[in-house]
Design a protein around this motif. Structure first.
Motif: not given
Length: 124
Positions: A49-50, A97-100, A104-109
């Motif tokens: 994904f990333f 990077p973790w905020a991005v 990017a994951s909609g907050g549900i990584l």
């Protein structure tokens, strides 16, 4: 919270154990183990994904080379995607990077249902 979890994931990718990470972050060891296990259980999906985000967002993307573990490969892909995003949108560089990754994951990584299955509605 994304920063704390990201710090734990980065430490694990560098070879630290859950107990040492939990102690350093001041979090319960079982909580940290849960984060690490969830990330590890989907490391390949996260890496893919990333890496796609890294390539799609980057002006001149550089895909990270292989790390010593799949876990570390996935962490490197997250950081690489952040790098690509910040190269295209410089003001994003003021976030981690973790905020991005969270955005990017909609907050549900690390949620049980991630990655979400997408449906292409423009194709029959």
């Amino acid at each position: 919270m994304a920063e704390v979890i990201g710090s734990a994931l980065t430490a694990k990718a560098a070879g630290a154990g859950a107990r040492a990470i939990a102690e350093r972050l001041g979090r319960p060891v079982e909580t940290v183990r849960g984060w690490l296990r969830r990330f590890a259980s989907r490391a390949e999906e996260i890496r893919q994904f990333f890496t796609v985000l890294l390539v799609d967002a980057g002006i001149d993307p550089a895909v990270p080379g292989p790390a010593r573990t799949l876990f570390a490969d996935a962490v490197n892909a997250v950081v690489g995607a952040w790098w690509s995003v910040t190269s295209r949108w410089p003001h994003v560089g003021t976030v981690s990077p973790w905020a991005v990754a969270c955005a990017a994951s909609g907050g549900i990584l690390l949620a049980p249902a991630w990655p979400l299955e997408t449906i292409n509605t423009s194709r029959l």
